[in-house]
Design a protein around this motif. Structure first.
Motif, PDB file in Angstrom:
ATOM      1  N   GLU A  26      -7.786   1.892  -1.989  1.00  0.00           N
ATOM      2  CA  GLU A  26      -8.812   1.137  -1.596  1.00  0.00           C
ATOM      3  C   GLU A  26      -8.545  -0.481  -1.845  1.00  0.00           C
ATOM      4  O   GLU A  26      -8.933  -1.288  -1.024  1.00  0.00           O
ATOM      5  CB  GLU A  26     -10.155   1.459  -2.237  1.00  0.00           C
ATOM      6  CG  GLU A  26     -11.689   0.569  -2.055  1.00  0.00           C
ATOM      7  CD  GLU A  26     -12.558   0.870  -2.795  1.00  0.00           C
ATOM      8  OE1 GLU A  26     -13.598   0.311  -2.825  1.00  0.00           O
ATOM      9  OE2 GLU A  26     -12.698   2.017  -3.313  1.00  0.00           O
ATOM     10  N   THR A  27      -8.000  -0.644  -3.078  1.00  0.00           N
ATOM     11  CA  THR A  27      -7.633  -2.156  -3.307  1.00  0.00           C
ATOM     12  C   THR A  27      -6.472  -2.539  -2.461  1.00  0.00           C
ATOM     13  O   THR A  27      -6.799  -3.740  -2.246  1.00  0.00           O
ATOM     14  CB  THR A  27      -7.166  -2.025  -4.825  1.00  0.00           C
ATOM     15  OG1 THR A  27      -8.103  -1.469  -5.762  1.00  0.00           O
ATOM     16  CG2 THR A  27      -6.720  -3.377  -5.391  1.00  0.00           C
ATOM     17  N   THR A  28      -5.591  -1.770  -2.290  1.00  0.00           N
ATOM     18  CA  THR A  28      -4.465  -2.266  -1.338  1.00  0.00           C
ATOM     19  C   THR A  28      -4.828  -2.665   0.037  1.00  0.00           C
ATOM     20  O   THR A  28      -4.314  -3.574   0.546  1.00  0.00           O
ATOM     21  CB  THR A  28      -3.148  -1.480  -1.295  1.00  0.00           C
ATOM     22  OG1 THR A  28      -3.533  -0.270  -1.116  1.00  0.00           O
ATOM     23  CG2 THR A  28      -2.658  -1.376  -2.680  1.00  0.00           C
ATOM     24  N   LYS A  31       0.854  -1.277   0.010  1.00  0.00           N
ATOM     25  CA  LYS A  31       0.046  -0.131   0.130  1.00  0.00           C
ATOM     26  C   LYS A  31       0.823   1.291  -0.148  1.00  0.00           C
ATOM     27  O   LYS A  31       0.686   2.334  -0.906  1.00  0.00           O
ATOM     28  CB  LYS A  31      -0.872  -0.037   1.346  1.00  0.00           C
ATOM     29  CG  LYS A  31      -1.891   1.081   1.449  1.00  0.00           C
ATOM     30  CD  LYS A  31      -2.729   1.155   2.639  1.00  0.00           C
ATOM     31  CE  LYS A  31      -3.645   2.064   2.654  1.00  0.00           C
ATOM     32  NZ  LYS A  31      -4.494   2.118   3.755  1.00  0.00           N
ATOM     33  N   ALA A  43      -8.374   4.855  -5.680  1.00  0.00           N
ATOM     34  CA  ALA A  43      -8.993   3.500  -6.050  1.00  0.00           C
ATOM     35  C   ALA A  43      -7.779   2.401  -5.773  1.00  0.00           C
ATOM     36  O   ALA A  43      -7.955   1.452  -5.287  1.00  0.00           O
ATOM     37  CB  ALA A  43      -9.178   3.398  -7.643  1.00  0.00           C
TER      38      ALA A  43
END
Length: 403
Positions: free
Chosen positions: A272-274, A45, A269
Motif C-alpha cells: 500500500e505504501t509503495t 514496490k 502494508a
C-alpha cells in the motif's frame, strides 16, 4: 476535405519546425518523466515485495517481548519467555499450519585455516528449509537426528562459503565457531538480499547444538510458523496469541509477553505504501504534461494570430467552421502524438539508464506507457480546442483586413 485539412496542418507545422519541436518538448519530457517515475516506483514496490517474500510465504514470526502502539518494548524477563514446548504446542494444538520451526540466532566469528568471517549463526531444525525456501547447492542439510544428538555440523550460506574457502570445496571440512569445531555438511544456494539483510551471510546449525554447546541457553528467540494459506493466516495468528497467553498464564489485564508478527500483513502494508509513492511520483511527473499542454495552447494561439489572413482567405473561398476547426485541432494533436511517441522512447531509455547507472531496480509498466500516451493526446486535444475554435469563429472580412 479531411485529407486536405491534414495536409494543410502538416504544412503549417513544417513551416515552423523549430517552434513545433520546442512545443513538443514539453510533451516529450512530461510523458518520459511519467514513465520513468512510475518505473522507479514499480521497481521499489517489486523489490520490497520480493524482499519480504524471501523471508517465507504465509509466515508468522513469534518473538519474546511485548509490543504496544509505540513500538516494541521489552518486559522484565521477556527475552526468555519462549521455549521449545511453546513451539510444540503451536504445532500440535493449532490447525491451519504447515510447519513450526523454533530458532535462536547470535553473531560469532567463524574460522577456517587463516580465514575468518563474522556472521549470523542460526540454530534451528531441518524444517527451516520449507519455511525459508532454502535449497542445497552442495552436500546436504543436517537431520532431526543431528538436532537430538547435538551434532556439531553446519550448513553454510553462499557468502560465508565464498569468504572462508575462496572457491574451494567446504563439504567435509572443519570450521571453528567461537573456537568450537563444526563439520560442514552442506552449502546453500544463493538467495540474495531480503528485508532481514543478506540471506547468504549465515551459518545454520542444529537447534540443540546451538542452545547447549554454543550459546548456553535453554530458551528460544523466535518461532517461525507457516500457515497453510493467506485465507487462514489471520485466524492462526489469533489462535497462537490465545494459546500462548494461556500457556504463560497471563491475566486478562496483563499485556502479551510475546509478539506475533504477520508477514502477510506487513507485505500488504508495504504494498500500500509503495503504491502511494508510485502514484505520487506519477502525479508529480504528470504536472509537466499540463505545462506541455499550456505550451501547445500558447503556440497555437500565436499560430492563429499569424495566419489570420490565411484563415480569412480560406473562409472567403468557402471553408466552413468545421474545416478551420479541424485544421488547427489536427496541428495540436500531431504535436501531442509525436511528442507522446518520442516521450515513450525517452521514458523507456531513462528507465534502463537509471537501472544501469544508479543500480536501482526499475519495472517498466505497459499500463503507465498507455496512460501517459493517452493523456498526452487528451492534453493536445483539450488545449488545442480553444485556439482552433477561435480560428474557426473569425469573421472572414475582419480576417482579410488583418495586417
Amino acid at each position: 476535405m479531411f485529407s486536405e485539412s491534414i495536409s494543410i496542418a502538416l504544412a503549417g507545422l513544417k513551416a515552423n519546425k523549430l517552434r513545433a519541436m520546442l512545443t513538443m518538448l514539453g510533451i516529450i519530457i512530461g510523458v518520459g518523466a511519467v514513465i520513468a517515475m512510475v518505473s522507479i516506483g514499480m521497481g521499489v514496490k517489486d523489490k520490497v515485495a520480493t524482499s519480504i517474500a524471501g523471508l517465507g510465504s504465509n509466515l508468522l514470526v513469534v518473538t519474546p517481548g511485548a509490543s504496544n502502539a509505540g513500538g516494541s518494548r521489552q518486559a522484565a524477563g521477556s527475552s526468555i519467555t519462549l521455549n521449545e514446548k511453546d513451539a510444540l504446542a503451536i504445532s500440535q494444538e493449532i490447525s491451519g499450519i504447515n510447519l513450526v520451526v523454533p530458532a535462536v540466532t547470535r553473531s560469532y566469528q567463524v574460522v577456517f585455516g587463516n580465514q575468518n568471517w563474522t556472521t549470523s549463526i542460526q540454530g534451528t531444525t531441518p524444517d527451516i528449509q520449507g519455511i525459508r525456501n532454502y535449497n542445497i547447492e552442495e552436500g546436504s542439510f543436517f537431520t532431526n537426528q543431528d538436532v537430538e544428538t547435538r551434532a556439531r555440523v553446519a550448513v553454510l550460506g553462499k557468502t560465508v562459503a565464498e569468504n572462508l574457502f575462496n572457491g574451494g570445496t567446504p563439504i567435509g571440512q572443519t570450521i571453528r565457531i567461537n573456537n568450537a569445531p563444526f563439520r560442514v555438511v552442506g552449502v546453500l544456494e544463493a538467495k540474495g538480499e531480503s528485508a532481514g539483510g543478506n540471506q547468504d551471510d549465515t551459518v545454520i546449525i542444529p537447534l540443540k547444538t546451538a542452545q547447549e554447546r554454543l550459546m548456553g541457553i535453554t530458551y528460544i528467540q523466535n518461532i517461525n510458523v507457516q500457515a497453510t494459506g493467506t485465507d487462514v493466516i489471520y485466524q492462526v495468528q489469533d489462535d497462537i496469541t490465545t494459546l500462548l497467553r494461556a500457556r504463560h498464564k497471563l491475566a486478562a489485564t496483563t499485556p502479551d509477553d510475546f509478539t506475533v508478527r504477520n508477514m502477510v500483513a506487513i507485505m500488504e502494508a508495504a504494498d500500500e505504501t509503495t503504491s502511494m509513492i508510485t502514484s505520487l511520483l506519477a502525479v508529480v511527473a504528470g504536472l509537466s504534461l499540463l505545462v506541455g499542454g499550456i505550451g501547445i495552447m500558447n503556440i497555437m494561439l500565436v499560430s492563429v494570430t499569424e495566419r489570420t489572413r490565411e484563415i480569412g482567405i480560406r473562409k472567403a473561398l468557402g471553408a466552413r467552421y468545421q474545416n478551420i476547426l479541424l485544421q488547427f485541432l489536427i496541428e495540436a494533436i500531431v504535436i501531442s502524438v509525436t511528442g507522446g511517441v518520442l516521450g515513450i522512447v525517452l521514458g523507456i531509455g531513462a528507465s534502463y539508464g537509471i537501472s544501469s547507472v544508479a543500480g536501482w531496480k526499475t519495472v517498466i509498466s505497459s499500463l503507465a506507457i498507455v496512460a501517459a500516451f493517452a493523456f498526452s493526446v487528451f492534453i493536445g486535444l483539450f488545449f488545442g480546442i480553444y485556439p482552433a475554435r477561435k480560428a474557426a469563429l473569425l469573421d472572414p472580412i475582419e480576417a482579410l483586413r488583418y495586417e
